[in-house]
Motif scaffolding. Structure first.
Motif, mmCIF file in Angstrom:
data_model
loop_
_atom_site.group_PDB
_atom_site.id
_atom_site.type_symbol
_atom_site.label_atom_id
_atom_site.label_comp_id
_atom_site.label_asym_id
_atom_site.label_seq_id
_atom_site.Cartn_x
_atom_site.Cartn_y
_atom_site.Cartn_z
ATOM 1 N N LYS A 195 48.425 16.690 2.936
ATOM 2 C CA LYS A 195 49.440 15.636 2.953
ATOM 3 C C LYS A 195 49.348 14.933 4.290
ATOM 4 N N LEU A 196 49.154 13.620 4.280
ATOM 5 C CA LEU A 196 48.955 12.848 5.496
ATOM 6 C C LEU A 196 50.262 12.190 5.923
ATOM 7 N N TYR A 197 50.633 12.406 7.182
ATOM 8 C CA TYR A 197 51.828 11.803 7.755
ATOM 9 C C TYR A 197 51.423 10.988 8.975
ATOM 10 N N ARG A 198 52.021 9.822 9.124
ATOM 11 C CA ARG A 198 51.822 9.003 10.324
ATOM 12 C C ARG A 198 53.118 9.084 11.113
ATOM 13 N N VAL A 199 53.028 9.581 12.341
ATOM 14 C CA VAL A 199 54.209 9.911 13.132
ATOM 15 C C VAL A 199 54.146 9.207 14.479
ATOM 16 N N THR A 200 55.254 8.578 14.856
ATOM 17 C CA THR A 200 55.373 8.006 16.201
ATOM 18 C C THR A 200 56.177 8.969 17.058
ATOM 19 N N VAL A 201 55.621 9.342 18.213
ATOM 20 C CA VAL A 201 56.253 10.313 19.101
ATOM 21 C C VAL A 201 56.680 9.594 20.379
ATOM 22 N N ASN A 202 57.962 9.687 20.699
ATOM 23 C CA ASN A 202 58.512 9.150 21.948
ATOM 24 C C ASN A 202 59.202 10.284 22.679
ATOM 25 N N PRO A 203 58.903 10.609 23.910
ATOM 26 C CA PRO A 203 57.848 10.010 24.720
ATOM 27 C C PRO A 203 56.471 10.468 24.235
ATOM 28 N N ARG A 204 55.457 10.015 24.890
ATOM 29 C CA ARG A 204 54.067 10.286 24.552
ATOM 30 C C ARG A 204 53.814 11.788 24.372
ATOM 31 N N ALA A 205 53.016 12.151 23.348
ATOM 32 C CA ALA A 205 52.636 13.547 23.118
ATOM 33 C C ALA A 205 51.532 13.924 24.099
ATOM 34 N N THR A 206 51.677 15.093 24.701
ATOM 35 C CA THR A 206 50.647 15.553 25.633
ATOM 36 C C THR A 206 49.514 16.217 24.869
ATOM 37 N N GLU A 207 48.377 16.331 25.509
ATOM 38 C CA GLU A 207 47.227 16.991 24.891
ATOM 39 C C GLU A 207 47.573 18.438 24.549
ATOM 40 N N GLN A 208 48.310 19.101 25.424
ATOM 41 C CA GLN A 208 48.699 20.499 25.183
ATOM 42 C C GLN A 208 49.585 20.611 23.940
ATOM 43 N N GLN A 209 50.548 19.675 23.757
ATOM 44 C CA GLN A 209 51.420 19.698 22.583
ATOM 45 C C GLN A 209 50.611 19.503 21.298
ATOM 46 N N ILE A 210 49.641 18.607 21.346
ATOM 47 C CA ILE A 210 48.806 18.345 20.167
ATOM 48 C C ILE A 210 47.976 19.576 19.818
ATOM 49 N N ILE A 211 47.409 20.237 20.826
ATOM 50 C CA ILE A 211 46.613 21.452 20.603
ATOM 51 C C ILE A 211 47.485 22.551 20.007
ATOM 52 N N GLU A 212 48.686 22.740 20.566
ATOM 53 C CA GLU A 212 49.599 23.784 20.069
ATOM 54 C C GLU A 212 49.997 23.527 18.619
ATOM 55 N N MET A 213 50.358 22.278 18.299
ATOM 56 C CA MET A 213 50.784 21.990 16.929
ATOM 57 C C MET A 213 49.628 22.126 15.951
ATOM 58 N N SER A 214 48.433 21.685 16.357
ATOM 59 C CA SER A 214 47.306 21.741 15.432
ATOM 60 C C SER A 214 46.888 23.176 15.114
ATOM 61 N N SER A 215 47.210 24.112 15.993
ATOM 62 C CA SER A 215 46.852 25.508 15.721
ATOM 63 C C SER A 215 47.976 26.276 15.026
ATOM 64 N N GLY A 216 49.116 25.601 14.767
ATOM 65 C CA GLY A 216 50.238 26.243 14.080
ATOM 66 C C GLY A 216 51.367 26.529 15.045
ATOM 67 N N VAL A 217 52.585 26.283 14.629
ATOM 68 C CA VAL A 217 53.757 26.508 15.467
ATOM 69 C C VAL A 217 54.757 27.383 14.727
ATOM 70 N N VAL A 218 55.611 28.060 15.477
ATOM 71 C CA VAL A 218 56.660 28.886 14.878
ATOM 72 C C VAL A 218 57.896 28.011 14.685
ATOM 73 N N LEU A 219 58.386 27.935 13.449
ATOM 74 C CA LEU A 219 59.559 27.131 13.123
ATOM 75 C C LEU A 219 60.838 27.908 13.418
ATOM 76 N N ASP A 220 61.982 27.223 13.273
ATOM 77 C CA ASP A 220 63.286 27.833 13.549
ATOM 78 C C ASP A 220 63.539 29.090 12.725
#
Length: 195
Positions: free
Chosen positions: A135-160
């Motif tokens: 499923k493809l999502y186009r997302v605008t992130v404010n403020p800018r997403a850091t490289e570290q945040q992108i790496i963390e999310m792409s490898s999977g994150v723990v939800l609430d």
């Protein structure tokens, strides 16, 4: 003589969702050929008779399905009904003479392509993780997403709820001071996974 789980037949016919069918079966409200059934029982849709709450359910043998591509605007819930009276996507397709269900979900504050159909097998193929459909999502992130945040999310994150998401693919479309635009491809549909 092909047999299928009763909840699958009911969902494929657009009578109710698979979960609702399972709830009705567990409550003892579904009979096949006059006999109460239990979850997991099978039937042959070409020969067996189904009743829900004492009413015969008509099983259409060869059926034409309805498929709709809808641009869901913000402010609408992706659900068939809301007990709090909020606007749902069903209002946008009220003039369509079919028992449509949304394929997947977009939350109230999201907009974009939403498929709707009365073909339960199609819904299951697209939404179940075993189908492998991204499923493809186009997302605008404010403020800018850091490289570290992108790496963390792409490898999977723990939800609430404590569940870790599967890895996803993230493509940076726009990277400028103050904002990033990302294309995120998910292979599962966890509630509020992107937010």
């Amino acid at each position: 003589m092909a047999e299928y789980r009763v909840q699958k037949v009911l969902a494929d016919q657009g009578i109710c969702s698979r979960r609702e069918a399972e709830r009705l079966i567990a409550a003892g409200k579904v009979k096949v050929n006059g006999h109460p059934i239990t979850l997991g029982d099978k039937m042959d849709p070409d020969y067996d008779k189904v009743m829900i709450d004492g009413k015969t359910v008509r099983i259409v043998r060869k059926r034409q399905y309805t498929y709709i591509m809808l641009h869901k605007p913000r402010g609408y819930l992706t659900t068939r009904a809301d007990d709090r009276g909020r606007k749902t996507v069903m209002e946008l397709v009220a003039d369509v003479p079919a028992m449509l269900r949304p394929v997947g979900r977009l939350d109230k504050d999201s907009e974009g392509l939403l498929l709707m159909t009365d073909d339960g097998a199609f819904i299951n193929m697209l939404t179940h993780p075993s189908g492998g459909v991204g499923k493809l999502y186009r997302v605008t992130v404010n403020p800018r997403a850091t490289e570290q945040q992108i790496i963390e999310m792409s490898s999977g994150v723990v939800l609430d709820d404590g569940v870790k998401t599967q890895p996803c693919v993230i493509h940076v479309v726009v990277d400028e001071p103050g904002r990033s635009v990302l294309e995120i491809t998910l292979h599962e549909g966890r509630n509020r996974q992107i937010r």
